[in-house]
Write a protein that holds these residues in place. Structure first.
Motif, PDB file in Angstrom:
ATOM      1  N   SER A  63       0.827  -1.213   0.000  1.00 28.96           N
ATOM      2  CA  SER A  63       0.000   0.000   0.000  1.00 28.96           C
ATOM      3  C   SER A  63       0.857   1.256   0.000  1.00 28.96           C
ATOM      4  O   SER A  63       0.479   2.281  -0.590  1.00 28.96           O
ATOM      5  CB  SER A  63      -0.936  -0.002   1.220  1.00 28.96           C
ATOM      6  OG  SER A  63      -0.207  -0.126   2.428  1.00 28.96           O
TER       7      SER A  63
ATOM      8  N   TYR B  97       1.943   1.833  -3.543  1.00 27.69           N
ATOM      9  CA  TYR B  97       0.833   2.403  -4.308  1.00 27.69           C
ATOM     10  C   TYR B  97       0.695   3.891  -4.001  1.00 27.69           C
ATOM     11  O   TYR B  97       0.507   4.720  -4.894  1.00 27.69           O
ATOM     12  CB  TYR B  97      -0.464   1.666  -3.971  1.00 27.69           C
ATOM     13  CG  TYR B  97      -1.645   2.128  -4.780  1.00 27.69           C
ATOM     14  CD1 TYR B  97      -1.932   1.548  -6.020  1.00 27.69           C
ATOM     15  CD2 TYR B  97      -2.475   3.153  -4.306  1.00 27.69           C
ATOM     16  CE1 TYR B  97      -3.016   1.989  -6.769  1.00 27.69           C
ATOM     17  CE2 TYR B  97      -3.554   3.594  -5.046  1.00 27.69           C
ATOM     18  CZ  TYR B  97      -3.821   3.005  -6.280  1.00 27.69           C
ATOM     19  OH  TYR B  97      -4.885   3.456  -7.022  1.00 27.69           O
ATOM     20  N   ASN B  98       0.783   4.229  -2.719  1.00 25.98           N
ATOM     21  CA  ASN B  98       0.672   5.621  -2.310  1.00 25.98           C
ATOM     22  C   ASN B  98       1.789   6.470  -2.925  1.00 25.98           C
ATOM     23  O   ASN B  98       1.560   7.591  -3.384  1.00 25.98           O
ATOM     24  CB  ASN B  98       0.730   5.708  -0.786  1.00 25.98           C
ATOM     25  CG  ASN B  98       0.584   7.135  -0.281  1.00 25.98           C
ATOM     26  OD1 ASN B  98      -0.384   7.821  -0.593  1.00 25.98           O
ATOM     27  ND2 ASN B  98       1.554   7.579   0.507  1.00 25.98           N
TER      28      ASN B  98
ATOM     29  N   MET C 245       3.459   5.917  -5.720  1.00 24.74           N
ATOM     30  CA  MET C 245       3.303   6.059  -7.170  1.00 24.74           C
ATOM     31  C   MET C 245       2.145   6.988  -7.548  1.00 24.74           C
ATOM     32  O   MET C 245       2.142   7.553  -8.636  1.00 24.74           O
ATOM     33  CB  MET C 245       3.084   4.685  -7.802  1.00 24.74           C
ATOM     34  CG  MET C 245       4.321   3.802  -7.803  1.00 24.74           C
ATOM     35  SD  MET C 245       5.712   4.554  -8.706  1.00 24.74           S
ATOM     36  CE  MET C 245       5.062   4.607 -10.372  1.00 24.74           C
ATOM     37  N   HIS C 246       1.176   7.144  -6.660  1.00 22.05           N
ATOM     38  CA  HIS C 246      -0.005   7.918  -7.046  1.00 22.05           C
ATOM     39  C   HIS C 246      -0.166   9.244  -6.301  1.00 22.05           C
ATOM     40  O   HIS C 246      -0.880  10.130  -6.772  1.00 22.05           O
ATOM     41  CB  HIS C 246      -1.265   7.069  -6.839  1.00 22.05           C
ATOM     42  CG  HIS C 246      -1.356   5.908  -7.782  1.00 22.05           C
ATOM     43  ND1 HIS C 246      -0.724   4.709  -7.549  1.00 22.05           N
ATOM     44  CD2 HIS C 246      -1.986   5.777  -8.982  1.00 22.05           C
ATOM     45  CE1 HIS C 246      -0.965   3.875  -8.545  1.00 22.05           C
ATOM     46  NE2 HIS C 246      -1.725   4.497  -9.425  1.00 22.05           N
ATOM     47  N   ASN C 247       0.497   9.385  -5.168  1.00 22.34           N
ATOM     48  CA  ASN C 247       0.280  10.595  -4.368  1.00 22.34           C
ATOM     49  C   ASN C 247       1.510  11.498  -4.243  1.00 22.34           C
ATOM     50  O   ASN C 247       1.412  12.562  -3.637  1.00 22.34           O
ATOM     51  CB  ASN C 247      -0.224  10.217  -2.971  1.00 22.34           C
ATOM     52  CG  ASN C 247      -1.591   9.562  -3.016  1.00 22.34           C
ATOM     53  OD1 ASN C 247      -2.391   9.847  -3.910  1.00 22.34           O
ATOM     54  ND2 ASN C 247      -1.861   8.666  -2.073  1.00 22.34           N
TER      55      ASN C 247
ATOM     56  N   GLY D   8       3.410  13.276  -6.656  1.00 23.65           N
ATOM     57  CA  GLY D   8       3.504  13.665  -8.060  1.00 23.65           C
ATOM     58  C   GLY D   8       4.889  14.109  -8.484  1.00 23.65           C
ATOM     59  O   GLY D   8       5.345  13.800  -9.585  1.00 23.65           O
TER      60      GLY D   8
ATOM     61  N   LYS E  47       7.207  10.980  -8.961  1.00 25.73           N
ATOM     62  CA  LYS E  47       6.821  10.189 -10.129  1.00 25.73           C
ATOM     63  C   LYS E  47       7.211  10.920 -11.408  1.00 25.73           C
ATOM     64  O   LYS E  47       7.780  10.330 -12.328  1.00 25.73           O
ATOM     65  CB  LYS E  47       5.319   9.923 -10.114  1.00 25.73           C
ATOM     66  CG  LYS E  47       4.861   9.090 -11.318  1.00 25.73           C
ATOM     67  CD  LYS E  47       3.369   8.791 -11.260  1.00 25.73           C
ATOM     68  CE  LYS E  47       2.952   7.983 -12.481  1.00 25.73           C
ATOM     69  NZ  LYS E  47       1.501   7.662 -12.462  1.00 25.73           N
ATOM     70  N   SER E  48       6.913  12.223 -11.455  1.00 24.20           N
ATOM     71  CA  SER E  48       7.264  13.018 -12.632  1.00 24.20           C
ATOM     72  C   SER E  48       8.775  13.066 -12.831  1.00 24.20           C
ATOM     73  O   SER E  48       9.276  12.926 -13.956  1.00 24.20           O
ATOM     74  CB  SER E  48       6.711  14.439 -12.478  1.00 24.20           C
ATOM     75  OG  SER E  48       7.142  15.260 -13.544  1.00 24.20           O
TER      76      SER E  48
ATOM     77  N   GLU F 226       7.105  -2.323 -10.084  1.00 26.32           N
ATOM     78  CA  GLU F 226       6.191  -1.259  -9.706  1.00 26.32           C
ATOM     79  C   GLU F 226       6.567   0.100 -10.296  1.00 26.32           C
ATOM     80  O   GLU F 226       5.714   0.928 -10.565  1.00 26.32           O
ATOM     81  CB  GLU F 226       6.141  -1.133  -8.181  1.00 26.32           C
ATOM     82  CG  GLU F 226       5.425  -2.273  -7.502  1.00 26.32           C
ATOM     83  CD  GLU F 226       3.942  -2.265  -7.789  1.00 26.32           C
ATOM     84  OE1 GLU F 226       3.323  -1.199  -7.734  1.00 26.32           O
ATOM     85  OE2 GLU F 226       3.406  -3.340  -8.100  1.00 26.32           O
TER      86      GLU F 226
ATOM     87  N   HIS G 196       6.090   0.217 -14.867  1.00 26.48           N
ATOM     88  CA  HIS G 196       4.963   1.142 -15.017  1.00 26.48           C
ATOM     89  C   HIS G 196       5.323   2.244 -16.017  1.00 26.48           C
ATOM     90  O   HIS G 196       4.514   2.627 -16.869  1.00 26.48           O
ATOM     91  CB  HIS G 196       4.610   1.748 -13.660  1.00 26.48           C
ATOM     92  CG  HIS G 196       3.228   2.313 -13.606  1.00 26.48           C
ATOM     93  ND1 HIS G 196       2.142   1.594 -13.184  1.00 26.48           N
ATOM     94  CD2 HIS G 196       2.763   3.537 -13.948  1.00 26.48           C
ATOM     95  CE1 HIS G 196       1.062   2.348 -13.257  1.00 26.48           C
ATOM     96  NE2 HIS G 196       1.408   3.534 -13.711  1.00 26.48           N
TER      97      HIS G 196
ATOM     98  N   ASP H 262       3.627   3.150 -19.831  1.00 29.82           N
ATOM     99  CA  ASP H 262       3.108   4.464 -20.204  1.00 29.82           C
ATOM    100  C   ASP H 262       3.771   5.014 -21.464  1.00 29.82           C
ATOM    101  O   ASP H 262       3.155   5.768 -22.221  1.00 29.82           O
ATOM    102  CB  ASP H 262       3.307   5.455 -19.058  1.00 29.82           C
ATOM    103  CG  ASP H 262       2.385   5.161 -17.888  1.00 29.82           C
ATOM    104  OD1 ASP H 262       1.441   4.362 -18.072  1.00 29.82           O
ATOM    105  OD2 ASP H 262       2.603   5.713 -16.796  1.00 29.82           O
TER     106      ASP H 262
END
Length: 575
Positions: A205, A208-209, A211-213, A215, A218-219, A244, A248, A252
């Protein structure tokens, strides 16, 4: 197996980003995934009766997530009761809102505690006695490379303290990215730092957090992956980090990446003997899987990660050295040219095969123009090197050139050979200041004359002609018996002068004539650095029958003109 040249090329261009995993930290005494997870199960606040075999082969992310869920389930109710006693929660009348607020705060608090347990277990299982210092010294070689960015999923401080000392670091959750100087070298600790338990990323979890929260990270990672070549170090079969994060990214940008990779692989993964032994017969299938995902596996020529780093830095050093010769030597001939030069320096005048001649002559020219090249082509040479080409080294290299030209006298290496004649003249001219070498034992001058005798038609580019003229004139000026009855240079020139080809003397005479004419025309009586002994030697050359009648007339006319200018006071030369 050598390191792929595409990787060396990217390293040299500063386009490689190391992506460093737990296998790297193992050598510093830090725990492996399995050791860390087992330690967490045995922590007093978790206290599960699991053995090493119970965890072996399991997905580390899933195990970590299970431990987190177990910890939360075990302590959730007690934590809720403690929060209910706080004044801020006693004033909430709506039971639904209360449970919502409590659930969120309790989750945050429990996750913070769980991360603190993780950090505590990392510290407990990081032992100085487990450090492998010889291997660490090899890993430190990475710190000598020019990486602008380093990405790691490790929590420890090994990279910033021992490899990339003084490098700025950043990690999620504490706002460090807001003050980051991205123009300098940066270590991106994307799964947190041991000094900040709240930043730790261990469970499914948490991944996941991240990779998605987060920014920014990740950028930033996507930018790094898109614009660089990724070198994955310390990641094995079970490391879900690659799946992961990098996979990913591949998903993309699949179409764009596939087009780019026609010329340059975008990712390399180092796998070791440990990985091969762990996977057994499945290993080759795993490599096929990685290849299908755009990752080139490096797994030959080394047994572990430190050996790979040592091999990489060694081959990169050789690659950089070879770049200096890439414009003059073919890649295929480079090893043979190095061997031939080594043999020449050892007085093994072994003539190279004909297909190597042009490259060999180019390499010799490079050495004479840039003596430091000798340390690249012959690093184990016996000669003391002070920035100047050692006397004996130069003599032996010129001897090897003479042997080659005698062997292949009917082949066309005129341009390369003529350049070496020029550099041998420069080599001899420098010896004027070395009394024993030039005045008594003119070995350098002898090599120049030997090479001249094998020249059928000396031609030089304009940029070398004027300098050659000055040097030839200097040698003539200093080759005078008046400086000593045993003057070696003068004796040698008397004996061998008749063997100097007309084309060599002609370049000198044409250059001197041009200089004299320009000086007289401009009224500069001191405009030519010339001595009387030069004129004596030119008159001496007139005695030789080897020159054409037309050239002798040119020599006679030149001498007559100079003497006339001197008599008229238009030219003053040294005596």
């Amino acid at each position: 197996m050598s390191i792929p040249e595409s990787l060396l090329k990217a390293m040299h261009a500063k386009r490689v980003v190391p992506f460093i995993g737990a296998g790297f930290s193992y050598f510093f005494g830090n725990p492996s995934w399995d050791t860390l997870l087992l330690s967490i199960t045995r922590h007093s606040k978790i206290n599960l009766s699991l053995s090493e075999s119970d965890l072996k082969g399991k997905d580390p992310l899933q195990v970590a997530e299970a431990l987190w869920q177990f910890y939360k389930k075990k302590h959730f109710a007690d934590k809720v009761e403690k929060f209910k006693e706080q004044p801020s929660f006693k004033n909430i009348d709506d039971d639904v809102k209360l449970q919502g607020f409590l659930g969120s705060r309790v989750n945050q608090e429990l996750l913070k505690e769980f991360n603190e347990i993780v950090v505590e277990c990392v510290h407990e299982n990081s032992k100085e006695t487990h450090r492998k210092q010889p291997e660490i010294e090899k890993l430190k070689l990475l710190g000598d490379q020019s990486f602008q960015s380093i990405v790691t999923t490790n929590y420890d401080e090994n990279l910033e303290r021992e490899i990339f000392v003084g490098t700025e670091i950043t990690f999620p959750g504490v706002g460090k990215e807001l003050s980051l100087n991205e123009k300098g070298k940066v270590i991106y600790k994307i799964h947190g730092h041991i000094s900040e338990p709240a930043s730790i990323v261990l469970t499914h979890s948490q991944y996941y957090n991240f990779m998605h929260n987060f920014g920014y990270y990740k950028s930033k990672l996507y930018t790094i992956f898109a614009t660089n070549v990724i070198l994955m170090l310390g990641y094995g079969f079970r490391d879900i980090n690659i799946h992961e994060i990098y996979f990913h990214f591949r998903k993309d940008y699949d179409g764009i990446i596939n087009e780019v990779e026609k010329d340059q692989p975008k990712a390399f993964l180092v796998l070791t003997e440990h990985d091969k032994n762990s996977l057994g017969q499945y290993y080759e299938l795993h490599k096929d899987f990685l290849h299908g995902c755009g990752i080139t596996v490096l797994d030959e020529g080394f047994s572990d990660l430190p050996e790979f780093v040592e091999k990489l830095t060694s081959e990169l050093s050789t690659y950089k050295e070879r770049l200096d010769f890439d414009n003059i030597l073919s890649k295929e001939n480079y090893p043979q040219i190095k061997d031939a030069i080594k043999r020449a320096l050892n007085r093994e005048i072994t003539v190279v095969t004909e297909h190597l001649v042009a490259d060999y002559l180019k390499a010799i020219s490079k050495i004479f123009t840039d003596p430091t090249s000798l340390m690249i082509l012959a690093p184990d040479t016996e000669f003391d090197f002070t920035g100047q080409l050692p006397d004996r080294a130069g003599l032996r290299l010129l001897d090897s050139v003479e042997a080659i030209i005698r062997e292949y006298s009917d082949t066309d290496y005129i341009e390369e050979y003529n350049e070496i004649i020029y550099y041998s003249m420069e080599f001899a001219n420098d010896a004027r200041y070395m009394i024993n070498d030039f005045y008594y034992f003119p070995d350098r001058f002898k090599r120049f004359l030997n090479l001249c005798k094998l020249s059928t038609n000396l031609t030089l580019p304009n940029k070398l002609r004027s300098k050659f003229t000055e040097m030839f004139g200097d040698v003539l000026s200093y080759s005078s018996k008046e400086y000593g009855k045993c003057h070696g240079g003068a004796i040698l020139l008397e004996e061998e002068g008749k063997n100097i080809p007309e084309s060599v003397v002609k370049i000198y005479v044409e250059g001197r004539k041009k200089a004299v004419t320009n000086a007289v025309a401009s009224g500069d009586r001191y405009g030519v650095s010339m001595r009387r002994k030069e004129i004596d030697w030119i008159e001496y050359f007139l005695r030789f029958d080897v020159y054409s009648s037309d050239f002798k007339k040119q020599l006679e006319g030149f001498v007559t003109d100079i003497k006339g200018y001197i008599d008229e006071g238009k030219l003053i030369i040294s005596w």
